[in-house]
Every structure is written in C-alpha cells, then in structure tokens.
Scaffold this active site. Structure first.
Site, PDB file in Angstrom:
ATOM      1  N   LYS A 173      73.422   4.900  37.007  1.00 52.33           N
ATOM      2  CA  LYS A 173      74.662   5.251  36.317  1.00 52.33           C
ATOM      3  C   LYS A 173      75.598   4.032  36.239  1.00 52.33           C
ATOM      4  O   LYS A 173      75.518   3.128  37.059  1.00 52.33           O
ATOM      5  CB  LYS A 173      75.368   6.401  37.062  1.00 52.33           C
ATOM      6  CG  LYS A 173      74.536   7.682  37.124  1.00 52.33           C
ATOM      7  CD  LYS A 173      74.431   8.345  35.753  1.00 52.33           C
ATOM      8  CE  LYS A 173      73.570   9.591  35.790  1.00 52.33           C
ATOM      9  NZ  LYS A 173      72.140   9.333  35.591  1.00 52.33           N
ATOM     10  N   ASP A 174      76.503   4.064  35.254  1.00 51.81           N
ATOM     11  CA  ASP A 174      77.423   2.955  35.006  1.00 51.81           C
ATOM     12  C   ASP A 174      78.226   2.594  36.252  1.00 51.81           C
ATOM     13  O   ASP A 174      78.556   3.460  37.058  1.00 51.81           O
ATOM     14  CB  ASP A 174      78.408   3.321  33.896  1.00 51.81           C
ATOM     15  CG  ASP A 174      77.697   3.640  32.592  1.00 51.81           C
ATOM     16  OD1 ASP A 174      77.093   4.727  32.506  1.00 51.81           O
ATOM     17  OD2 ASP A 174      77.739   2.814  31.678  1.00 51.81           O
TER      18      ASP A 174
END
Length: 385
Positions: free
Chosen positions: A64-65
C-alpha cells in the site's frame, strides 16, 4: 495544469477489500494493520523487530502507498496466545494492529478482491471542471486504460536508461552505476558519479538508509566484479529491474494502441506520456472491451490483430529480439510473459465533497489497477504527489 494529491497522508485513504474466512483456532493469526505515512514493508519490518517474529512468517496481499492512511490485512504464522495479546491493540504514531481471528492458510500477494479509495484532489481549475463530468461518464460507461502506475518504476524517473537494457548488453558496470547513482538529488548524483570506483569516498556519500546498496558497494570495495556484486542484492530487488522495464513496454503497447485506433487526450507521465480515450462508441467498445495484452507475446499470443501489430512494432523499436526474451542475467530471467487487461472499470465512483479548488472522490478498483492512472484520465491531467 497538474492536479495534486497526497498533500497530507489523511487525504489519500486506501482500504483493502478481502473476504476473510476466520475461525477460533488455526496456524495463522490475522490482524488488521492500519498505517500512516509508512510503507507496507517498513510496517512489516517494524512488527517483525518489535515482536521478534521472523519476516518470512508475516504474510500480506499487497503493498500500500506510503504517503496515505491505509488499512490492510496481515497473517502471522505460529503465534502463541501471549504474543497475540501483546500485538492486539498495539499502536505507534504510524501504525496500529487489531487481532481478527485465525485461519489454516496465510495471506499471499495478490489475494484480494480490490481496494477502496477516498482521495482529495487539489488544484482543480475551470479546465478540470469542464473535463471531469464527461470523463467520469466515459469511465462509468466504459472504463479506464489499465496502465501501470508510478510505483512500478521505482527510481527510473531519475535514471538515463533501464537497467535491464545494460544487462542485456552485458554492461554490468554501467548497469551498476545507473542503479547506485540514479537519485532525485542532482548534487548528490553528481558527487557519486565523480567518486565512482573510489569506494571509500562513495560509501561516505551514500544515503545511510540504503542498506542493500551499501552492502553492494562494500562488495565492490572487497574486489568483487560488478556482475557478482549484483548478486548481493536480494532477489526481490533484482526483479524490480525486470518489472520496471516490462511495465514500460506494456504501457507503450497500450499507449500506441489508443493513439492509433481511438480518439484520445494525452497526459504527462514521469518521462513519457499516457493516452486516454476521450470519446467512445458502442460498436468500438464491443470490439475492445475484453482486450488483453500480453507482456511479450511468447507464451501468451495476442488474440487481437491490432494489439499484435502494435506489440511487434514496439519490441522492434526497442531493439528487443526473440533471442533476448530468453536472456538470463544476475540470477534472474530478464523477461517473463503474462497477460493484462487493457481496461478496468472502477466501481462506485462518486464525488463526496466539493470545494472551490478541490474535489474529494471515492471509488473501488480491482487488484493491480492504479488510482493515479484513473485520476489522470478523469482530469486529462498529470498528477503530482
């Protein structure tokens, strides 16, 4: 006229969507991991170090970012009750854990149904407000080009050439120089290039957080060849060289297809451009809606004649021959075949908040599709973050 995202981590929220079949006992304990301003790998390393868990025992379905608030699941193998109690409710400034239950199977990469997003888009101008309603309608009725996003390209945006291209030519020193000196900091890049082969000086200049890279330079200082020094890098980092170049090739196939056969708008993307259809008819969509484009066309042949022509042209232009597609260097295959859908359709695309120069959007994307790509299409504009 660029739009802006991620001005604060709270303005980019991602939640993993996965059906969990949990029970009261099992070999794997499942937790919800909520993190902020931290990569998934850094979060997992923190948990491993804090609770004395081998890294290989922690599973997750996707990365995930970093500059975001994200929620995802992790599985941890062979935990005793005391450790589960300590981990349940554990929190720091950047992450928190919540115990969910057990399973007989751990999480593996790619095992999700999709990702839900809430994103604040800033820098919205009159141009964007004019473009957005039409593009939103096109996306809802038809879809969006499934280009690979920035995350697949790592430090390529600061590099002169893809490392795979050097490796194909057996230019190991050039490949290593590109890898170790491709930094956003131009002054540091210049100093590192000047210190090349003076490994003591080079080490003193390197960013201290670059652990795998530091080990590579130490190997060079010991007298290892450039070719052998690459083997010091973990395999997953070496594979990133492959992913970056193959993602670029695939994006070029789709870009060429769109520009040649559809009406389109263009947006900047790193050092290149992306093209998105900005008009569509039912007849054309019927022909292309299920289009899948292979990475190479060796094991997986393109079923669409137009896509086949485009792929051959791009590979020829890149100087890639059939023999090269079989190449192995530094302990990895430099190419691997597969297929990817050319278009994806987001679900539940909505404007949930509107202000003078910003919009807050929510939507759900299938696995492997990128929010930044969707935003480029919706606003026919580059995205800065």
């Amino acid at each position: 006229m660029d739009i802006r995202i991620k001005e604060k981590p709270e303005e980019f929220y991602v939640k993993e969507i996965k059906k969990l079949d949990l029970k009261e006992k099992g070999q794997y304990a499942y937790f919800l991991l909520k993190k902020k301003d931290m990569t998934t790998l850094d979060a997992v390393r923190h948990i491993s170090h804090r609770f004395g868990i081998p890294l290989k025992n922690i599973g997750f379905a996707g990365l995930k970012d970093k500059k975001a608030v994200t929620e995802q699941y992790i599985s941890v193998k062979d935990l005793n009750e005391e450790k589960i109690r300590k981990m349940d409710g554990y929190r720091t400034e950047n992450l928190e854990l919540k115990f969910l239950g057990f399973s007989d199977k751990g999480l593996e990469l790619g095992e999700i149904e999709g990702n839900y997003f809430e994103v604040v888009v800033r820098g919205v101008t009159k141009y964007h407000r004019r473009v957005f309603p039409r593009m939103k309608e096109l996306v809802e009725n038809y879809g969006c080009e499934n280009y690979f996003g920035e995350q697949r390209f790592g430090s390529v945006k600061h590099a002169e050439e893809f490392i795979v291209k050097y490796l194909l030519r057996h230019e190991y020193e050039e490949a290593m120089k590109e890898y170790l000196t491709s930094l956003g900091d131009k002054r540091l890049k210049r100093l590192l290039r000047k210190a090349w082969r003076d490994w003591d000086r080079f080490l003193s200049l390197m960013p201290k957080g670059a652990k795998p890279e530091l080990e590579v330079v130490k190997a060079l200082r010991r007298g290892e060849s450039f070719k052998n020094a690459f083997m010091v890098l973990p395999k997953n980092i070496r594979l990133m060289f492959v992913f970056a170049y193959q993602s670029y090739l695939w994006n070029r196939y789709l870009y060429t297809f769109v520009v040649r056969y559809l009406k389109y708008c263009k947006t900047p993307f790193l050092k290149w451009e992306l093209a998105f259809f900005n008009d569509m008819s039912e007849v054309i969509w019927e022909e292309i809606k299920d289009l899948e484009i292979p990475y190479l066309g060796v094991e997986y042949k393109p079923r669409n004649k137009k896509a086949e022509i485009v792929m051959k042209e791009v590979l020829q232009d890149e100087g890639i021959t059939p023999k090269m597609l079989m190449a192995e260097r530094i302990g990895i295959k430099l190419f691997s075949d597969g297929v990817r859908k050319a278009f994806f359709k987001p679900q539940g695309l909505k404007v949930i908040e509107e202000r003078k120069n910003s919009l807050k959007l929510s939507f759900t994307l299938p696995p492997g599709s990128y929010a930044t790509i969707l935003l480029r299409k919706l606003f026919c504009s580059d995205v800065k973050s």
